[in-house]
Design an enzyme around this catalytic site. Structure first.
Site, PDB file in Angstrom:
ATOM      1  N   ASP A 183      33.389  84.525  72.580  1.00 57.85           N
ATOM      2  CA  ASP A 183      35.211  83.836  71.835  1.00 57.85           C
ATOM      3  C   ASP A 183      35.927  85.186  71.956  1.00 57.85           C
ATOM      4  O   ASP A 183      36.414  85.210  71.458  1.00 57.85           O
ATOM      5  CB  ASP A 183      34.470  83.984  70.601  1.00 57.85           C
ATOM      6  CG  ASP A 183      35.980  83.024  70.014  1.00 57.85           C
ATOM      7  OD1 ASP A 183      36.442  82.351  70.140  1.00 57.85           O
ATOM      8  OD2 ASP A 183      35.839  83.563  68.771  1.00 57.85           O
ATOM      9  N   ASP A 200      34.737  90.819  66.355  1.00 58.75           N
ATOM     10  CA  ASP A 200      34.430  89.495  66.068  1.00 58.75           C
ATOM     11  C   ASP A 200      33.082  89.045  67.444  1.00 58.75           C
ATOM     12  O   ASP A 200      33.382  88.480  68.002  1.00 58.75           O
ATOM     13  CB  ASP A 200      35.571  88.406  66.943  1.00 58.75           C
ATOM     14  CG  ASP A 200      35.620  87.354  65.749  1.00 58.75           C
ATOM     15  OD1 ASP A 200      34.336  86.946  65.221  1.00 58.75           O
ATOM     16  OD2 ASP A 200      36.317  86.250  65.912  1.00 58.75           O
TER      17      ASP A 200
HETATM   18  N1  ATP Z   1      36.382  96.170  62.685  1.00 58.40           N
HETATM   19  C1  ATP Z   1      37.727  95.421  61.652  1.00 58.40           C
HETATM   20  N2  ATP Z   1      39.265  96.919  61.534  1.00 58.40           N
HETATM   21  C2  ATP Z   1      40.058  96.093  60.991  1.00 58.40           C
HETATM   22  N3  ATP Z   1      40.424  95.067  61.005  1.00 58.40           N
HETATM   23  C3  ATP Z   1      39.405  93.847  61.768  1.00 58.40           C
HETATM   24  C4  ATP Z   1      37.802  94.218  61.788  1.00 58.40           C
HETATM   25  N4  ATP Z   1      37.273  93.271  62.139  1.00 58.40           N
HETATM   26  C5  ATP Z   1      38.607  92.060  61.797  1.00 58.40           C
HETATM   27  N5  ATP Z   1      39.189  92.333  61.336  1.00 58.40           N
HETATM   28  C6  ATP Z   1      40.228  91.663  60.666  1.00 58.40           C
HETATM   29  O1  ATP Z   1      40.048  90.618  60.903  1.00 58.40           O
HETATM   30  C7  ATP Z   1      40.520  89.365  61.422  1.00 58.40           C
HETATM   31  C8  ATP Z   1      39.783  88.226  61.339  1.00 58.40           C
HETATM   32  O2  ATP Z   1      38.166  88.492  62.037  1.00 58.40           O
HETATM   33  P1  ATP Z   1      37.311  88.175  62.378  1.00 58.40           P
HETATM   34  O3  ATP Z   1      37.967  87.804  64.208  1.00 58.40           O
HETATM   35  O4  ATP Z   1      36.471  89.657  63.087  1.00 58.40           O
HETATM   36  O5  ATP Z   1      37.388  86.973  62.065  1.00 58.40           O
HETATM   37  P2  ATP Z   1      36.300  85.404  61.954  1.00 58.40           P
HETATM   38  O6  ATP Z   1      35.483  85.463  60.685  1.00 58.40           O
HETATM   39  O7  ATP Z   1      36.195  85.519  63.263  1.00 58.40           O
HETATM   40  O8  ATP Z   1      38.048  84.678  61.839  1.00 58.40           O
HETATM   41  P3  ATP Z   1      38.887  84.761  62.557  1.00 58.40           P
HETATM   42  O9  ATP Z   1      38.146  83.538  62.262  1.00 58.40           O
HETATM   43  O10 ATP Z   1      40.437  84.360  62.542  1.00 58.40           O
HETATM   44  O11 ATP Z   1      38.541  84.578  64.315  1.00 58.40           O
HETATM   45  C9  ATP Z   1      40.745  90.031  62.165  1.00 58.40           C
HETATM   46  O12 ATP Z   1      41.781  89.419  63.651  1.00 58.40           O
HETATM   47  C10 ATP Z   1      41.238  91.348  62.223  1.00 58.40           C
HETATM   48  O13 ATP Z   1      42.917  91.537  61.707  1.00 58.40           O
HETATM   49 MG    MG Z   2      38.317  86.358  65.327  1.00 54.59          MG
END
Ligand code: ATP
Ligand code: MG
Length: 252
Positions: A183, A200
């Site tokens: 992804d 992610d």
């Molecule tokens: N380790 C981290 N430190 C700071 N911010 C984070 C971190 N992990 C995630 N985030 C924030 O949270 C958001 C979503 O995280 P992630 O992409 O891992 O989850 P997701 O459930 O796949 O969400 P999405 O569907 O929006 O992609 C990221 O875009 C970022 O802004």
């Molecule tokens: Mg994401």
């Protein structure tokens, strides 16, 4: 006020955030969060950084004042079919039962393990700290408490350098960790003052997964498109070639 309410107030001090929390998470999730907090991985969940369709990411703080990112996957609203595609065929997670909860728990362990393996291979990712049930605690990527923006919002200042870093990370993922992110795009790469951090990683699969090749090709296409947007001439073929050229450097 009963004992449970009292401990939730300590864990999520902000009333508004507590309401969000109570609405989205079931009892078992709350228990897992408490268990991790009681082990000292964090003391309070401060606020939601992001609400995705699969879960919420909170900024948390530990007793010493360090920030943490706590990612909590939702059980009821997950896309079961979508998730199964990335868990079935992963040799590390065989025999996962066919119910939503087990699948989401496996997914959480998978993200923890992927972060570990990618970190060991030298790909910059948030360092995994702990996981339990559907809750993952990791390094908070940000500065002065502010989460870093994705490349989508904050382009790298030096496009050539970013290009080289992406090729290096892709080669390490593929040839050293033997994983495909699956992804990868400018949405899932954070720019922390020009330090590039891949996030992610729950869906990442071993290169032996039956769909690994098409996931890899999609990642390469996304990155290649992005490189063109920031002024680097790239095609999926040329980018694949650049990654392959590094095979000797990273293969075990
Ligand atoms: N380790 C981290 N430190 C700071 N911010 C984070 C971190 N992990 C995630 N985030 C924030 O949270 C958001 C979503 O995280 P992630 O992409 O891992 O989850 P997701 O459930 O796949 O969400 P999405 O569907 O929006 O992609 C990221 O875009 C970022 O802004
Ligand atoms: Mg994401």
């Amino acid at each position: 006020m009963d004992k449970e309410e009292f401990s939730m107030m300590k864990l999520v001090p902000d009333e508004e955030q507590r309401r969000v929390f109570a609405k989205v998470f079931d009892r078992q999730t709350i228990l897992a969060v408490h268990a991790l907090a009681s082990k000292g991985y964090f003391k309070v969940l401060e606020f939601v950084v992001s609400t995705g369709k699969e879960g919420h990411v909170f900024r948390a703080m530990d007793a010493a004042g360090n920030f943490r990112a706590v990612k909590i996957y939702k059980i009821e609203t997950t896309d079961f079919k979508h998730m199964s595609k990335y868990v079935d065929g992963d040799v590390r997670f065989q025999g996962i039962k066919n119910n939503r909860r087990d699948l989401v728990y496996a997914w959480t362990r998978k993200e923890f393990r992927n972060l570990n393996e990618l970190n060991k291979a030298g790909v910059r990712v948030p360092l995994p700290i702990a996981s339990k049930a559907n809750v993952l605690v990791m390094e908070f990527i940000g500065e002065k408490g502010e989460a870093s923006p994705p490349l989508k919002e904050k382009y790298a200042e030096n496009a050539e350098k970013l290009h080289a870093t992406l090729v290096d990370f892709m080669a390490r993922m593929h040839f050293k960790a033997r994983l495909v992110h699956a992804d990868l795009s400018e949405y899932n790469i954070l720019n922390k003052s020009e330090e590039i951090v891949v996030i992610d990683c729950g869906q990442a699969v071993p290169t032996t997964h039956p769909y690994a090749k098409s996931f890899f090709e999609r990642d390469v296409r996304n990155l290649s498109n992005y490189l063109n947007k920031i002024g680097i001439k790239s095609t999926p073929e040329s980018l694949t070639e650049e990654i392959r050229a590094k095979k000797g450097e990273f293969s075990k």
